[in-house]
Design a protein around this motif. Structure first.
Motif, PDB file in Angstrom:
ATOM      1  N   ALA A  13      38.635  46.834 -25.338  1.00 25.07           N
ATOM      2  CA  ALA A  13      39.556  48.000 -25.548  1.00 25.07           C
ATOM      3  C   ALA A  13      40.960  47.051 -25.682  1.00 25.07           C
ATOM      4  O   ALA A  13      41.981  47.453 -26.237  1.00 25.07           O
ATOM      5  N   ALA A  14      41.178  46.026 -24.908  1.00 20.56           N
ATOM      6  CA  ALA A  14      42.417  45.074 -24.862  1.00 20.56           C
ATOM      7  C   ALA A  14      42.231  43.998 -26.233  1.00 20.56           C
ATOM      8  O   ALA A  14      43.216  43.437 -26.336  1.00 20.56           O
ATOM      9  N   GLY A  15      41.269  44.231 -27.174  1.00 21.14           N
ATOM     10  CA  GLY A  15      41.505  43.243 -28.398  1.00 21.14           C
ATOM     11  C   GLY A  15      40.880  41.954 -28.125  1.00 21.14           C
ATOM     12  O   GLY A  15      40.951  41.111 -28.827  1.00 21.14           O
ATOM     13  N   GLY A  16      40.057  41.707 -27.071  1.00 18.67           N
ATOM     14  CA  GLY A  16      39.230  40.641 -26.977  1.00 18.67           C
ATOM     15  C   GLY A  16      39.737  39.674 -25.824  1.00 18.67           C
ATOM     16  O   GLY A  16      38.992  38.638 -25.956  1.00 18.67           O
ATOM     17  N   TRP A  17      40.523  40.104 -25.061  1.00 21.97           N
ATOM     18  CA  TRP A  17      41.345  39.051 -23.972  1.00 21.97           C
ATOM     19  C   TRP A  17      41.762  39.821 -23.002  1.00 21.97           C
ATOM     20  O   TRP A  17      42.492  40.884 -23.021  1.00 21.97           O
ATOM     21  N   ILE A  18      41.317  39.497 -21.648  1.00 24.59           N
ATOM     22  CA  ILE A  18      42.197  40.084 -20.493  1.00 24.59           C
ATOM     23  C   ILE A  18      42.449  39.072 -19.650  1.00 24.59           C
ATOM     24  O   ILE A  18      41.962  37.820 -19.514  1.00 24.59           O
ATOM     25  N   PRO A  19      43.750  38.964 -18.814  1.00 20.64           N
ATOM     26  CA  PRO A  19      44.273  37.999 -18.029  1.00 20.64           C
ATOM     27  C   PRO A  19      43.078  37.751 -16.874  1.00 20.64           C
ATOM     28  O   PRO A  19      42.510  38.706 -16.450  1.00 20.64           O
ATOM     29  N   PHE A  20      42.974  36.632 -16.173  1.00 22.53           N
ATOM     30  CA  PHE A  20      41.996  36.357 -15.163  1.00 22.53           C
ATOM     31  C   PHE A  20      42.070  37.269 -14.099  1.00 22.53           C
ATOM     32  O   PHE A  20      41.365  37.700 -13.520  1.00 22.53           O
ATOM     33  N   SER A  21      43.492  37.606 -13.825  1.00 22.84           N
ATOM     34  CA  SER A  21      43.883  38.472 -12.821  1.00 22.84           C
ATOM     35  C   SER A  21      43.076  39.891 -12.883  1.00 22.84           C
ATOM     36  O   SER A  21      42.740  40.392 -12.003  1.00 22.84           O
ATOM     37  N   ARG A  22      43.007  40.252 -14.068  1.00 20.68           N
ATOM     38  CA  ARG A  22      42.554  41.442 -14.313  1.00 20.68           C
ATOM     39  C   ARG A  22      40.817  41.589 -14.229  1.00 20.68           C
ATOM     40  O   ARG A  22      40.299  42.421 -13.686  1.00 20.68           O
ATOM     41  N   TYR A  23      40.571  40.612 -14.574  1.00 18.26           N
ATOM     42  CA  TYR A  23      39.066  40.222 -14.433  1.00 18.26           C
ATOM     43  C   TYR A  23      38.743  40.170 -13.187  1.00 18.26           C
ATOM     44  O   TYR A  23      37.557  40.855 -12.420  1.00 18.26           O
ATOM     45  N   MET A  24      39.318  39.426 -12.117  1.00 15.04           N
ATOM     46  CA  MET A  24      39.228  39.279 -10.769  1.00 15.04           C
ATOM     47  C   MET A  24      39.282  40.829 -10.158  1.00 15.04           C
ATOM     48  O   MET A  24      38.270  41.265  -9.228  1.00 15.04           O
ATOM     49  N   GLN A  25      40.354  41.567 -10.522  1.00 18.94           N
ATOM     50  CA  GLN A  25      40.144  42.828  -9.930  1.00 18.94           C
ATOM     51  C   GLN A  25      39.017  43.774 -10.462  1.00 18.94           C
ATOM     52  O   GLN A  25      38.629  44.362  -9.390  1.00 18.94           O
ATOM     53  N   LEU A  26      38.330  43.535 -11.447  1.00 21.51           N
ATOM     54  CA  LEU A  26      37.297  44.503 -12.023  1.00 21.51           C
ATOM     55  C   LEU A  26      36.210  43.848 -11.253  1.00 21.51           C
ATOM     56  O   LEU A  26      35.283  44.811 -10.516  1.00 21.51           O
ATOM     57  N   ALA A  27      36.025  42.633 -11.152  1.00 21.83           N
ATOM     58  CA  ALA A  27      34.509  42.046 -10.813  1.00 21.83           C
ATOM     59  C   ALA A  27      34.638  42.324  -9.051  1.00 21.83           C
ATOM     60  O   ALA A  27      33.634  42.611  -8.543  1.00 21.83           O
ATOM     61  N   LEU A  28      35.672  42.407  -8.417  1.00 30.16           N
ATOM     62  CA  LEU A  28      35.907  42.675  -6.932  1.00 30.16           C
ATOM     63  C   LEU A  28      35.888  43.962  -6.604  1.00 30.16           C
ATOM     64  O   LEU A  28      35.431  44.460  -5.542  1.00 30.16           O
ATOM     65  N   HIS A  29      36.900  44.512  -7.051  1.00 28.29           N
ATOM     66  CA  HIS A  29      37.315  45.863  -6.495  1.00 28.29           C
ATOM     67  C   HIS A  29      37.476  47.231  -7.310  1.00 28.29           C
ATOM     68  O   HIS A  29      37.746  48.190  -6.860  1.00 28.29           O
ATOM     69  N   GLU A  30      37.114  47.136  -8.721  1.00 25.52           N
ATOM     70  CA  GLU A  30      36.780  48.354  -9.599  1.00 25.52           C
ATOM     71  C   GLU A  30      35.803  49.365  -8.771  1.00 25.52           C
ATOM     72  O   GLU A  30      34.722  49.075  -8.350  1.00 25.52           O
ATOM     73  N   PRO A  31      36.516  50.505  -8.266  1.00 19.98           N
ATOM     74  CA  PRO A  31      35.414  51.590  -7.931  1.00 19.98           C
ATOM     75  C   PRO A  31      34.171  51.694  -8.583  1.00 19.98           C
ATOM     76  O   PRO A  31      34.162  51.762  -9.673  1.00 19.98           O
ATOM     77  N   GLY A  32      33.105  51.782  -7.584  1.00 20.17           N
ATOM     78  CA  GLY A  32      31.829  52.054  -8.244  1.00 20.17           C
ATOM     79  C   GLY A  32      31.063  50.782  -8.645  1.00 20.17           C
ATOM     80  O   GLY A  32      29.820  50.674  -8.600  1.00 20.17           O
ATOM     81  N   VAL A  33      31.722  49.610  -9.112  1.00 19.25           N
ATOM     82  CA  VAL A  33      31.053  48.500  -9.802  1.00 19.25           C
ATOM     83  C   VAL A  33      31.619  47.070  -9.220  1.00 19.25           C
ATOM     84  O   VAL A  33      30.729  46.414  -9.108  1.00 19.25           O
ATOM     85  N   GLY A  34      32.762  47.019  -8.542  1.00 19.71           N
ATOM     86  CA  GLY A  34      33.271  45.776  -8.167  1.00 19.71           C
ATOM     87  C   GLY A  34      32.402  45.362  -6.793  1.00 19.71           C
ATOM     88  O   GLY A  34      31.772  46.173  -6.087  1.00 19.71           O
ATOM     89  N   TYR A  35      32.383  44.123  -6.811  1.00 22.92           N
ATOM     90  CA  TYR A  35      31.618  43.367  -5.640  1.00 22.92           C
ATOM     91  C   TYR A  35      31.979  44.119  -4.029  1.00 22.92           C
ATOM     92  O   TYR A  35      31.162  44.401  -3.473  1.00 22.92           O
ATOM     93  N   TYR A  36      33.358  44.373  -3.864  1.00 22.02           N
ATOM     94  CA  TYR A  36      33.543  45.046  -2.431  1.00 22.02           C
ATOM     95  C   TYR A  36      33.291  46.501  -2.591  1.00 22.02           C
ATOM     96  O   TYR A  36      33.083  47.196  -1.637  1.00 22.02           O
ATOM     97  N   ALA A  37      33.339  47.279  -3.877  1.00 20.39           N
ATOM     98  CA  ALA A  37      33.275  48.389  -3.757  1.00 20.39           C
ATOM     99  C   ALA A  37      31.721  49.090  -3.919  1.00 20.39           C
ATOM    100  O   ALA A  37      31.439  49.882  -3.714  1.00 20.39           O
ATOM    101  N   GLY A  38      30.755  48.111  -4.326  1.00 14.02           N
ATOM    102  CA  GLY A  38      29.446  48.148  -4.232  1.00 14.02           C
ATOM    103  C   GLY A  38      28.755  48.218  -2.708  1.00 14.02           C
ATOM    104  O   GLY A  38      29.268  47.877  -1.983  1.00 14.02           O
ATOM    105  N   GLY A  39      27.476  48.344  -3.068  1.00 13.53           N
ATOM    106  CA  GLY A  39      26.692  48.404  -1.786  1.00 13.53           C
ATOM    107  C   GLY A  39      25.963  47.205  -1.416  1.00 13.53           C
ATOM    108  O   GLY A  39      25.346  47.081  -0.493  1.00 13.53           O
TER     109      GLY A  39
END
Ligand SMILES: C[S@@+](CC[C@H](N)C(=O)[O-])C[C@H]1O[C@@H](n2cnc3c(N)ncnc32)[C@H](O)[C@@H]1O
Length: 346
Positions: A13-39
């Motif tokens: 959606a962002a055209g092929g690139w996101i900043p690392f900070s956004r990647y880290m936010q999604l991978a760790l904290h995104e509701p439902g799927v992030g590392y800290y948000a999951g089970g």
């Protein structure tokens, strides 16, 4: 959808690139799927890493001696609730928790019931002690690449590979201020600074204790640390590839304590102390807490001595972990910083 799919969707959606900070936010904290948000279990022997409160009660019982001077405690990012469990037992105080992960909030409530109260957001005009143990290392960072040709913001492409774009704005300004040999990669925690500013503003009287692994600025951006500080934790193995298992493992960056101190000062708070974890715990009286267990009873004493070794040894958590306290309106100095080497200055 899992974290990988969610990240792919966002990169597309962002055209092929996101900043690392956004990647880290999604991978760790995104509701439902992030590392800290999951089970996933995450903490302790059966998880991916062990924090000081997960070792046993010694850390919390020692910290309680410092916190006894405050009327209430607000813990940020309480994880499995291990520290809250010890502190609510040791201190008869109102105990509040602010936790971003819904899954962990639920676990904490189940473990601690009415001994804690969850907050939805930071309270304005808080009076008391705020503690954050191993929380800041999980706050998303900007990844930066200093090269002979300029300064790049490191990001992530559709193949989950590093890709640079020219750094801009606040990030470029901050990166330019750090004198470094090139090439050099490292992290800048813009979000952690904003977090510290907001936290300091919300404190009317009391202290904020940030406990984590990290360095003052001159060590953080040391010429020999040219690969940065990103580290991932999966089943007690540490490695440096943040793209290996998005959503299934912890991704962390060491903490720049000088930057946090600067952010607190900018919000009108003062630095009350900065020490290695070992020095802080010794100042708080860890040896007296140890002495509460009869050393002649080897069966009971050995596990608690092992905790002390892990918390204090320079080869374990004693030197790498630091304690920073900032605050305002305190009438007495904090015992945790009463003695110590001046070389550990910010
Ligand atoms: C590495 S764990 C540490 C847990 C616990 N403090 C301990 O020492 O065992 C990080 C914790 O911080 C939470 N967290 C991350 N960012 C946060 C934020 N901005 N505010 C509050 N909690 C946060 C995570 O959900 C998790 O509970």
């Amino acid at each position: 959808m899992d974290a990988r799919a969610r990240i792919a969707q966002e990169i597309a959606a962002a055209g092929g690139w996101i900043p690392f900070s956004r990647y880290m936010q999604l991978a760790l904290h995104e509701p439902g799927v992030g590392y800290y948000a999951g089970g996933a279990q995450k903490f302790g022997r059966g998880g991916d890493f062990v924090t000081a409160p997960e070792l046993g009660s010694l850390f919390g019982r020692t910290l309680a001696r410092e916190l006894a001077a405050f009327d209430r405690v607000l813990e940020l990012g309480a994880g499995s609730g291990a520290l809250a469990e010890v502190l609510t037992r040791a201190l008869d105080r109102e105990y509040l928790v602010l936790e971003t992960s819904a899954e962990l909030r639920e676990r904490q409530a189940k473990r601690l019931g009415s001994r804690i109260r969850h907050l939805e957001r930071l309270p304005a005009g808080f009076r008391g002690a705020i503690i954050a143990n191993e929380v800041v290392d999980a706050i998303p960072v900007e990844a930066v690449h200093w090269t002979a040709g300029g300064i790049g913001q490191r990001g992530v492409d559709a193949g989950l590979r590093w890709a640079d774009r020219p750094a801009e704005g606040e990030l470029l300004q901050e990166a330019e201020r750090i004198p470094l040999p090139r090439p050099y990669v490292s992290e800048i925690g813009l979000e952690a600074r904003a977090w510290m500013r907001t936290l300091s503003q919300s404190l009317e009287a009391g202290a904020i204790f940030v406990i984590d692994y990290g360095f003052p600025r001159r060590e953080y951006y040391h010429p020999q640390r040219a690969e940065g500080t990103l580290m991932c934790h999966y089943r007690h193995q540490a490695h440096a590839d943040p793209f290996a298992r998005p959503g299934e493992e912890d991704i962390t960056a060491h903490v720049d304590f000088s930057a946090l101190a600067g952010a607190a000062r900018a919000a009108g708070a003062e630095v009350l102390g900065y020490a290695t974890q070992a020095q802080f715990l010794v100042n708080c009286g860890i040896t007296e807490v140890l002495a509460e267990t009869n050393a002649e009873n080897a069966l009971r004493y050995a596990p608690i001595a092992a905790q002390a070794q892990k918390l204090l040894s320079p080869a374990e958590m004693g030197e790498l972990f630091k304690v920073l306290a900032v605050g305002r309106g305190l009438t007495a100095p904090l015992p945790g910083f009463s003695r110590g080497e001046r070389s550990h200055s910010l």
